[in-house]
Design a protein around this motif. Structure first.
Motif, PDB file in Angstrom:
ATOM      1  N   SER A  45      13.121  38.512 -10.677  1.00 13.25           N
ATOM      2  CA  SER A  45      12.325  38.792 -12.332  1.00 13.25           C
ATOM      3  C   SER A  45      12.042  37.549 -12.745  1.00 13.25           C
ATOM      4  CB  SER A  45      13.442  39.496 -13.062  1.00 13.25           C
ATOM      5  OG  SER A  45      14.549  39.546 -13.442  1.00 13.25           O
ATOM      6  N   LEU A  46      11.466  38.050 -14.008  1.00 11.20           N
ATOM      7  CA  LEU A  46      10.541  36.300 -14.869  1.00 11.20           C
ATOM      8  C   LEU A  46      11.251  37.276 -16.317  1.00 11.20           C
ATOM      9  CD1 LEU A  46       6.781  36.766 -13.998  1.00 11.20           C
ATOM     10  CD2 LEU A  46       9.316  35.566 -13.006  1.00 11.20           C
ATOM     11  N   SER A  47      12.660  37.932 -16.102  1.00  7.63           N
ATOM     12  CA  SER A  47      13.553  38.277 -17.490  1.00  7.63           C
ATOM     13  C   SER A  47      14.442  36.883 -17.924  1.00  7.63           C
ATOM     14  CB  SER A  47      14.698  39.080 -17.742  1.00  7.63           C
ATOM     15  OG  SER A  47      15.326  39.292 -18.018  1.00  7.63           O
ATOM     16  N   VAL A  48      13.799  36.230 -19.246  1.00  2.88           N
ATOM     17  CA  VAL A  48      14.798  34.847 -19.472  1.00  2.88           C
ATOM     18  C   VAL A  48      16.359  34.674 -19.710  1.00  2.88           C
ATOM     19  CG1 VAL A  48      15.134  33.062 -21.518  1.00  2.88           C
ATOM     20  CG2 VAL A  48      12.825  33.913 -20.157  1.00  2.88           C
ATOM     21  N   VAL A  49      16.420  36.289 -19.990  1.00  3.45           N
ATOM     22  CA  VAL A  49      17.426  37.000 -20.848  1.00  3.45           C
ATOM     23  C   VAL A  49      18.763  36.739 -19.405  1.00  3.45           C
ATOM     24  CG1 VAL A  49      18.945  39.494 -21.192  1.00  3.45           C
ATOM     25  CG2 VAL A  49      17.000  38.134 -22.425  1.00  3.45           C
ATOM     26  N   GLU A  50      18.019  37.614 -18.446  1.00  8.19           N
ATOM     27  CA  GLU A  50      18.817  37.161 -17.166  1.00  8.19           C
ATOM     28  C   GLU A  50      18.782  35.698 -16.613  1.00  8.19           C
ATOM     29  OE1 GLU A  50      20.236  40.055 -15.333  1.00  8.19           O
ATOM     30  OE2 GLU A  50      19.189  41.505 -16.582  1.00  8.19           O
ATOM     31  N   GLU A  51      18.651  34.908 -17.130  1.00  4.30           N
ATOM     32  CA  GLU A  51      18.763  33.580 -17.046  1.00  4.30           C
ATOM     33  C   GLU A  51      19.496  33.065 -17.447  1.00  4.30           C
ATOM     34  OE1 GLU A  51      17.345  31.890 -14.559  1.00  4.30           O
ATOM     35  OE2 GLU A  51      15.883  32.767 -13.851  1.00  4.30           O
ATOM     36  N   VAL A  52      19.806  33.542 -18.870  1.00  4.76           N
ATOM     37  CA  VAL A  52      20.360  33.290 -20.186  1.00  4.76           C
ATOM     38  C   VAL A  52      22.304  34.015 -18.944  1.00  4.76           C
ATOM     39  CG1 VAL A  52      22.016  33.913 -22.296  1.00  4.76           C
ATOM     40  CG2 VAL A  52      19.491  33.289 -21.787  1.00  4.76           C
ATOM     41  N   LYS A  53      21.990  35.302 -18.911  1.00  6.98           N
ATOM     42  CA  LYS A  53      23.769  35.572 -18.363  1.00  6.98           C
ATOM     43  C   LYS A  53      23.966  35.060 -16.935  1.00  6.98           C
ATOM     44  CE  LYS A  53      22.882  40.377 -18.374  1.00  6.98           C
ATOM     45  NZ  LYS A  53      22.262  42.538 -18.570  1.00  6.98           N
ATOM     46  N   ALA A  54      23.182  34.745 -16.591  1.00  8.65           N
ATOM     47  CA  ALA A  54      23.491  34.147 -15.433  1.00  8.65           C
ATOM     48  C   ALA A  54      24.395  32.803 -15.318  1.00  8.65           C
ATOM     49  CB  ALA A  54      22.495  33.850 -14.255  1.00  8.65           C
ATOM     50  N   ILE A  55      23.836  32.001 -16.488  1.00 12.22           N
ATOM     51  CA  ILE A  55      24.190  31.062 -16.842  1.00 12.22           C
ATOM     52  C   ILE A  55      26.056  31.265 -17.667  1.00 12.22           C
ATOM     53  CG2 ILE A  55      24.191  28.866 -18.818  1.00 12.22           C
ATOM     54  CD1 ILE A  55      21.464  29.046 -18.303  1.00 12.22           C
ATOM     55  N   TYR A  56      25.493  31.822 -18.276  1.00 13.56           N
ATOM     56  CA  TYR A  56      26.993  32.233 -19.230  1.00 13.56           C
ATOM     57  C   TYR A  56      27.612  33.059 -18.196  1.00 13.56           C
ATOM     58  CZ  TYR A  56      30.070  34.708 -22.391  1.00 13.56           C
ATOM     59  OH  TYR A  56      30.981  35.642 -23.149  1.00 13.56           O
ATOM     60  N   SER A  64      28.979  29.157 -25.263  1.00 14.33           N
ATOM     61  CA  SER A  64      28.295  30.898 -25.768  1.00 14.33           C
ATOM     62  C   SER A  64      27.393  31.323 -25.774  1.00 14.33           C
ATOM     63  CB  SER A  64      28.373  30.561 -27.423  1.00 14.33           C
ATOM     64  OG  SER A  64      28.068  29.797 -27.851  1.00 14.33           O
ATOM     65  N   THR A  65      27.071  32.420 -25.572  1.00 22.02           N
ATOM     66  CA  THR A  65      25.512  32.838 -26.054  1.00 22.02           C
ATOM     67  C   THR A  65      24.507  33.262 -26.808  1.00 22.02           C
ATOM     68  OG1 THR A  65      26.287  34.858 -26.463  1.00 22.02           O
ATOM     69  CG2 THR A  65      26.170  35.252 -24.531  1.00 22.02           C
ATOM     70  N   LYS A  66      25.484  32.475 -27.817  1.00 21.40           N
ATOM     71  CA  LYS A  66      24.416  32.102 -29.122  1.00 21.40           C
ATOM     72  C   LYS A  66      23.730  31.018 -28.973  1.00 21.40           C
ATOM     73  CE  LYS A  66      24.852  31.194 -33.465  1.00 21.40           C
ATOM     74  NZ  LYS A  66      25.713  30.815 -35.285  1.00 21.40           N
ATOM     75  N   GLU A  67      24.733  29.342 -28.260  1.00 17.45           N
ATOM     76  CA  GLU A  67      23.962  28.500 -27.921  1.00 17.45           C
ATOM     77  C   GLU A  67      23.442  28.725 -26.559  1.00 17.45           C
ATOM     78  OE1 GLU A  67      27.005  25.433 -27.653  1.00 17.45           O
ATOM     79  OE2 GLU A  67      28.122  26.828 -27.479  1.00 17.45           O
ATOM     80  N   LEU A  68      22.742  29.163 -25.945  1.00 22.89           N
ATOM     81  CA  LEU A  68      21.806  29.315 -24.837  1.00 22.89           C
ATOM     82  C   LEU A  68      21.016  30.044 -25.101  1.00 22.89           C
ATOM     83  CD1 LEU A  68      24.362  31.296 -21.541  1.00 22.89           C
ATOM     84  CD2 LEU A  68      24.080  29.014 -22.153  1.00 22.89           C
ATOM     85  N   LEU A  69      20.807  31.417 -26.226  1.00 19.11           N
ATOM     86  CA  LEU A  69      19.874  32.050 -26.719  1.00 19.11           C
ATOM     87  C   LEU A  69      18.604  30.624 -27.293  1.00 19.11           C
ATOM     88  CD1 LEU A  69      20.978  35.249 -27.500  1.00 19.11           C
ATOM     89  CD2 LEU A  69      19.919  35.121 -26.087  1.00 19.11           C
ATOM     90  N   LYS A  70      19.802  29.661 -28.090  1.00 18.05           N
ATOM     91  CA  LYS A  70      18.410  28.809 -28.658  1.00 18.05           C
ATOM     92  C   LYS A  70      17.441  28.927 -28.010  1.00 18.05           C
ATOM     93  CE  LYS A  70      22.284  27.813 -32.100  1.00 18.05           C
ATOM     94  NZ  LYS A  70      22.743  26.387 -32.618  1.00 18.05           N
ATOM     95  N   LEU A  71      18.178  28.548 -26.576  1.00 21.35           N
ATOM     96  CA  LEU A  71      16.557  27.626 -25.477  1.00 21.35           C
ATOM     97  C   LEU A  71      15.829  28.585 -24.965  1.00 21.35           C
ATOM     98  CD1 LEU A  71      19.702  26.529 -22.841  1.00 21.35           C
ATOM     99  CD2 LEU A  71      18.604  25.594 -24.628  1.00 21.35           C
TER     100      LEU A  71
END
Length: 71
Positions: A45-56, A64-71
């Motif tokens: 998928s092209l979901s950036v949210v899924e990329e954040v979840k994968a890293i987390y 933190s998710t806060k740091e990841l969401l800044k990306l």
């Protein structure tokens, strides 16, 4: 001479292509770091949210998710 360039991390694509997980914890504080999805040829998928979840989840909450969401 100093050069300024950015880094785009595509963690799920890296997993799919078996090239290793990005060292997120080493680059998280760089000025120009972003998340990408690469493309559907190397991702489901092209979901950036899924990329954040994968890293987390891969880093077990080390970044933190806060740091990841800044990306």
């Amino acid at each position: 001479m100093e050069k300024s360039c950015g880094i785009v991390l595509c963690p799920r694509s890296n997993i799919f292509l078996k090239v290793g997980f990005p060292k997120v914890e080493h680059v998280i504080d760089y000025d120009k770091v972003a998340l990408g999805t690469d493309g559907l040829s190397s991702n489901v998928s092209l979901s950036v949210v899924e990329e954040v979840k994968a890293i987390y989840y891969k880093l077990e909450g080390e970044v933190s998710t806060k740091e990841l969401l800044k990306l």
